[in-house]
Write a protein that holds these residues in place. Sequence first.
Motif, PDB file in Angstrom:
ATOM      1  N   ALA A   1       1.040  -1.012  -0.075  1.00  0.00           N
ATOM      2  CA  ALA A   1       0.107  -0.001  -0.065  1.00  0.00           C
ATOM      3  C   ALA A   1       0.959   1.160  -0.090  1.00  0.00           C
ATOM      4  O   ALA A   1       1.891   1.409   0.683  1.00  0.00           O
ATOM      5  N   VAL A   2       0.613   2.127  -1.074  1.00  0.00           N
ATOM      6  CA  VAL A   2       1.738   3.153  -1.397  1.00  0.00           C
ATOM      7  C   VAL A   2       1.021   4.548  -1.628  1.00  0.00           C
ATOM      8  O   VAL A   2      -0.132   4.523  -2.164  1.00  0.00           O
ATOM      9  N   GLU A   3       1.768   5.452  -1.139  1.00  0.00           N
ATOM     10  CA  GLU A   3       1.372   6.809  -1.498  1.00  0.00           C
ATOM     11  C   GLU A   3       2.294   7.675  -2.209  1.00  0.00           C
ATOM     12  O   GLU A   3       3.632   7.609  -1.650  1.00  0.00           O
ATOM     13  N   VAL A   4       2.213   8.298  -3.332  1.00  0.00           N
ATOM     14  CA  VAL A   4       3.371   8.874  -3.934  1.00  0.00           C
ATOM     15  C   VAL A   4       3.120  10.453  -4.430  1.00  0.00           C
ATOM     16  O   VAL A   4       1.726  10.756  -4.786  1.00  0.00           O
ATOM     17  N   TYR A   5       3.699  11.445  -3.741  1.00  0.00           N
ATOM     18  CA  TYR A   5       3.650  12.646  -3.974  1.00  0.00           C
ATOM     19  C   TYR A   5       4.807  13.460  -4.687  1.00  0.00           C
ATOM     20  O   TYR A   5       5.843  13.258  -4.185  1.00  0.00           O
ATOM     21  N   THR A   6       4.469  14.194  -5.917  1.00  0.00           N
ATOM     22  CA  THR A   6       5.438  14.732  -6.524  1.00  0.00           C
ATOM     23  C   THR A   6       5.822  16.088  -6.097  1.00  0.00           C
ATOM     24  O   THR A   6       5.313  16.791  -5.335  1.00  0.00           O
ATOM     25  N   ALA A   7       6.931  16.561  -6.736  1.00  0.00           N
ATOM     26  CA  ALA A   7       7.228  18.069  -6.354  1.00  0.00           C
ATOM     27  C   ALA A   7       6.165  18.824  -6.521  1.00  0.00           C
ATOM     28  O   ALA A   7       5.967  20.131  -5.855  1.00  0.00           O
ATOM     29  N   ASP A   8       5.489  18.933  -7.698  1.00  0.00           N
ATOM     30  CA  ASP A   8       4.304  19.759  -7.951  1.00  0.00           C
ATOM     31  C   ASP A   8       3.112  19.673  -6.797  1.00  0.00           C
ATOM     32  O   ASP A   8       2.722  20.597  -6.385  1.00  0.00           O
ATOM     33  N   ASP A   9       2.990  18.572  -6.484  1.00  0.00           N
ATOM     34  CA  ASP A   9       1.969  18.346  -5.420  1.00  0.00           C
ATOM     35  C   ASP A   9       2.286  18.969  -4.493  1.00  0.00           C
ATOM     36  O   ASP A   9       1.659  19.674  -3.461  1.00  0.00           O
ATOM     37  N   ILE A  10       3.504  18.706  -3.844  1.00  0.00           N
ATOM     38  CA  ILE A  10       4.134  19.560  -2.625  1.00  0.00           C
ATOM     39  C   ILE A  10       3.977  21.028  -2.656  1.00  0.00           C
ATOM     40  O   ILE A  10       3.820  21.744  -1.842  1.00  0.00           O
ATOM     41  N   GLN A  11       4.560  21.568  -3.738  1.00  0.00           N
ATOM     42  CA  GLN A  11       4.628  23.000  -3.815  1.00  0.00           C
ATOM     43  C   GLN A  11       3.378  23.622  -4.031  1.00  0.00           C
ATOM     44  O   GLN A  11       3.250  24.749  -3.448  1.00  0.00           O
ATOM     45  N   LYS A  12       2.419  22.983  -4.790  1.00  0.00           N
ATOM     46  CA  LYS A  12       1.344  23.814  -4.704  1.00  0.00           C
ATOM     47  C   LYS A  12       0.410  23.694  -3.587  1.00  0.00           C
ATOM     48  O   LYS A  12      -0.635  24.361  -3.476  1.00  0.00           O
ATOM     49  N   ALA A  13       0.857  22.951  -2.674  1.00  0.00           N
ATOM     50  CA  ALA A  13       0.110  22.924  -1.375  1.00  0.00           C
ATOM     51  C   ALA A  13       0.307  24.035  -0.544  1.00  0.00           C
ATOM     52  O   ALA A  13      -0.331  24.317   0.532  1.00  0.00           O
ATOM     53  N   HIS A  14       1.388  24.562  -0.732  1.00  0.00           N
ATOM     54  CA  HIS A  14       2.121  25.787   0.032  1.00  0.00           C
ATOM     55  C   HIS A  14       2.016  25.750   1.336  1.00  0.00           C
ATOM     56  O   HIS A  14       1.813  26.428   2.245  1.00  0.00           O
ATOM     57  N   ALA A  15       2.418  24.815   1.900  1.00  0.00           N
ATOM     58  CA  ALA A  15       2.870  24.290   3.410  1.00  0.00           C
ATOM     59  C   ALA A  15       4.060  24.962   3.709  1.00  0.00           C
ATOM     60  O   ALA A  15       5.088  25.117   3.187  1.00  0.00           O
ATOM     61  N   GLN A  16       3.836  25.479   4.836  1.00  0.00           N
ATOM     62  CA  GLN A  16       5.198  26.137   5.565  1.00  0.00           C
ATOM     63  C   GLN A  16       6.243  25.334   6.091  1.00  0.00           C
ATOM     64  O   GLN A  16       7.138  25.776   6.376  1.00  0.00           O
ATOM     65  N   ASN A  17       5.929  23.950   6.289  1.00  0.00           N
ATOM     66  CA  ASN A  17       6.793  23.026   6.593  1.00  0.00           C
ATOM     67  C   ASN A  17       6.250  21.676   6.012  1.00  0.00           C
ATOM     68  O   ASN A  17       5.318  21.469   5.645  1.00  0.00           O
TER      69      ASN A  17
ATOM     70  N   ILE B   1       7.860  12.354  -2.489  1.00  0.00           N
ATOM     71  CA  ILE B   1       7.574  11.677  -1.193  1.00  0.00           C
ATOM     72  C   ILE B   1       6.988  10.383  -1.334  1.00  0.00           C
ATOM     73  O   ILE B   1       5.799  10.443  -2.098  1.00  0.00           O
ATOM     74  N   GLU B   2       7.487   9.176  -0.980  1.00  0.00           N
ATOM     75  CA  GLU B   2       6.900   7.834  -1.207  1.00  0.00           C
ATOM     76  C   GLU B   2       6.643   7.469   0.230  1.00  0.00           C
ATOM     77  O   GLU B   2       7.680   7.128   0.870  1.00  0.00           O
ATOM     78  N   ILE B   3       5.287   7.025   0.297  1.00  0.00           N
ATOM     79  CA  ILE B   3       5.095   6.424   1.553  1.00  0.00           C
ATOM     80  C   ILE B   3       4.725   4.995   1.718  1.00  0.00           C
ATOM     81  O   ILE B   3       3.595   4.807   0.779  1.00  0.00           O
ATOM     82  N   ILE B   4       5.417   4.018   2.278  1.00  0.00           N
ATOM     83  CA  ILE B   4       5.229   2.540   2.120  1.00  0.00           C
ATOM     84  C   ILE B   4       4.477   2.333   3.423  1.00  0.00           C
ATOM     85  O   ILE B   4       5.114   2.252   4.548  1.00  0.00           O
ATOM     86  N   LYS B   5       3.154   1.680   3.419  1.00  0.00           N
ATOM     87  CA  LYS B   5       2.707   1.468   4.684  1.00  0.00           C
ATOM     88  C   LYS B   5       2.625   0.210   5.050  1.00  0.00           C
ATOM     89  O   LYS B   5       2.380  -0.854   4.312  1.00  0.00           O
ATOM     90  N   SER B   6       2.911  -0.150   6.308  1.00  0.00           N
ATOM     91  CA  SER B   6       3.216  -1.636   6.689  1.00  0.00           C
ATOM     92  C   SER B   6       4.285  -2.365   5.855  1.00  0.00           C
ATOM     93  O   SER B   6       4.385  -3.543   5.903  1.00  0.00           O
ATOM     94  N   GLY B   7       5.235  -1.529   5.424  1.00  0.00           N
ATOM     95  CA  GLY B   7       6.339  -2.390   4.635  1.00  0.00           C
ATOM     96  C   GLY B   7       7.685  -1.490   4.815  1.00  0.00           C
ATOM     97  O   GLY B   7       7.966  -0.437   5.339  1.00  0.00           O
ATOM     98  N   GLY B   8       8.634  -2.278   4.236  1.00  0.00           N
ATOM     99  CA  GLY B   8      10.054  -1.352   4.339  1.00  0.00           C
ATOM    100  C   GLY B   8      10.977  -1.824   5.409  1.00  0.00           C
ATOM    101  O   GLY B   8      12.213  -1.624   5.376  1.00  0.00           O
ATOM    102  N   ILE B   9      10.782  -2.919   6.215  1.00  0.00           N
ATOM    103  CA  ILE B   9      11.470  -3.328   7.111  1.00  0.00           C
ATOM    104  C   ILE B   9      12.671  -4.029   6.589  1.00  0.00           C
ATOM    105  O   ILE B   9      13.880  -3.796   7.240  1.00  0.00           O
ATOM    106  N   VAL B  10      12.716  -4.617   5.515  1.00  0.00           N
ATOM    107  CA  VAL B  10      13.896  -5.235   4.949  1.00  0.00           C
ATOM    108  C   VAL B  10      14.877  -4.464   4.552  1.00  0.00           C
ATOM    109  O   VAL B  10      16.094  -4.275   4.771  1.00  0.00           O
TER     110      VAL B  10
ATOM    111  N   SER C   1      -7.450  -0.482   1.080  1.00  0.00           N
ATOM    112  CA  SER C   1      -6.952  -1.585   1.492  1.00  0.00           C
ATOM    113  C   SER C   1      -7.078  -1.730   3.076  1.00  0.00           C
ATOM    114  O   SER C   1      -7.504  -1.039   3.641  1.00  0.00           O
ATOM    115  N   LEU C   2      -7.126  -3.228   3.301  1.00  0.00           N
ATOM    116  CA  LEU C   2      -7.511  -3.537   4.613  1.00  0.00           C
ATOM    117  C   LEU C   2      -6.199  -4.098   5.375  1.00  0.00           C
ATOM    118  O   LEU C   2      -5.320  -4.759   4.660  1.00  0.00           O
ATOM    119  N   PHE C   3      -5.987  -3.715   6.598  1.00  0.00           N
ATOM    120  CA  PHE C   3      -4.744  -4.319   7.161  1.00  0.00           C
ATOM    121  C   PHE C   3      -5.048  -4.568   8.742  1.00  0.00           C
ATOM    122  O   PHE C   3      -6.074  -4.275   9.506  1.00  0.00           O
TER     123      PHE C   3
END
Length: 646
Positions: free
Chosen positions: A42-58, A127-136, A469-471
């Motif tokens: 189960a993954v989420e992917v956010y690109t530079a355009d996604d991040i910059q257009k959100a105008h997040a302060q951090n 930014i790539e978020i891997i949920k319940s994965g990545g331990i190896v 997804s169910l977990f």
Amino acid sequence: MKKKILLSLLASSILVAQNIELKPLDITSTAIKTDELKSTDAVEVYTADDIQKAHAQNLYEFLNQQTSVSTMPSYGNPFSQKLDMRGYGMGDGYQNIVVTLNGRKINNIDMVAPLLSAISPDSIEKIEIIKSGGIVASGDGANAGVINITAKKNNDKEVAFYGGSYGKTDGSFYLGHSDEKFSISAGGEAQNSDGVRHINDSGGKDENRFKTAAFNFAYNPTNELELRAGAALVRTDVIYASYLTLDEYKNDPKQAGATNWGASKQKFDTDAVNAGFSYYFSNKLSLNADANHEEKTSNYVTYSSVADYIYNSAKTTLNYDGENVTILAGFDIFDGKRESHANSYRTENETAKKNLASFFISNFKFDNHSLKASARVENVEYRYDDASNALKDNHSLFGAELGYNYTFDKANSVFLNYAHAYQAPDIDRFFNRDWFGTVTFNGFINPMKTDSFTLGFNNITPLNKFKISLFYVDLKDEIYYFADPTFMNSKNTNIDKSYKYGLDIYDKWLITDEFNIALNYNYVKAVIDKELEGGNDYSGNDLPGVSNHNIKATLSYLPTKNTILSLTQVYRSEAYAANDFNNNFAQKQDAYIHTDISATYTRDNLELFAKINNLFNQKNGLWIQDNAIYPINFTTTAIAGFKLKI
């Protein structure tokens, strides 16, 4: 020439203007390169355009408003915030998420959360978020998953500035060059705030400021060899106010409070360098090696508490990437130590944690099937030394991941995965502090071990991206802090058995050329199955600090191809206060409600933007226990600025 505006919402921020289609995004930060549709996780992917257009302060703000990750300032500290994903709790959830920057693990060896405020949003490529994965691939701590952050490495050249309420100012820049042989980039950010909350009766405010700078370099002397190096620094200076009682919080969350221990002032400096290379024996076989050195100093000026950190790490992998088979084998080492200076409540001491691991990852593709099998063996050693003690401990840990994906067609897929993960205790878990601040040795506690199962479905069409997804997670020895009401018997220890289950839904829908909507909904239930401590039976109770329902939605409107108007709503349901393991405190964690509105206008190389945060002036706070509330995002703020591409 006019730029084409991309509009995305929430899970991908602000995407697509006209005639833009949704498609599976590539996943490039993991050991096995794939895309959203074919991933076994189960993954989420956010690109530079996604991040910059959100105008997040951090970066914390972006994660909290746009992703399935929840964030809250750690006991009021805006630069060091807690993270939670998949129900590990706002108290300790951050210790179950591995965060990497360009492959370098930025988690700490103690109870300091990853310093994500040090990463400028404008410097991020993905930014790539891997949920319940990545331990190896990522190791110790990847129980809830992994957040992989990749910095820009392109030809962009841009500067940005914004100003806002409460004396907030921010300036950043990025300069990059990339060609077939050579790439170089430099970036930096400086932010300052006069503060929102009072810290005393004299009118003092919780001022904060930070500066960051980063430099990255890569050179290909031959077609077979890539050399790379980088450096980064961070300088933070923050004052943050203490907790409030419920009455104080309701009357005025900006006040200092009359019954707490007062504000804290911290300076936190980081310097990091890295170097590495990749050698390609052929178009299928390659060797990769990277080493990192990091030095940090934390100075709690208020308490005369100074600690120096030195982290050294290295990772080497041998990769075979064939048409239908990908195999990776590697070694991973981390050596970290903290030197705590003597003060009125502790002697000078040094505490160290060392991780040494080997791992193997394989992925097989045939027809519409994809199968992942991987394993990791990791040894963790601890050492503590002061004038009268020399203590040691070690653990041998094993992690494994199995995953399967069946892709029906270009739009639909189903996946199933299993992960056996672990979390070795951080070095602070071995110590306790009494009423007088005296630090005593608590004893070595057990590592946490988890077994996670996830079943998911993806549907990605040109107009809609839908994921569900169910977990289920079974946990043994979940690590927590037993907060004895008298404080005298409080200690770090383990929950014998616990479990979590939930549902993740993500949908991004391009309704028309003018309207787009995105939704990120997470349901989670976290239950203590068996635990007896201090005469308390927690069996059957909910894990405190876990909201059952998390909703984040963004509606965007494009009146013209140059203009985007966006409305973002965040909601987290109420929860038990962070220390309420008995589920019987008089006060619960209030629901978190936050509404933002933003406007962006782009023409040629210039972008103008404005944003109002917490539009309806909603009060929000972090409940630790009864009458111990840290106000967060509790007032309306606004920013306006520009970004210029050179």
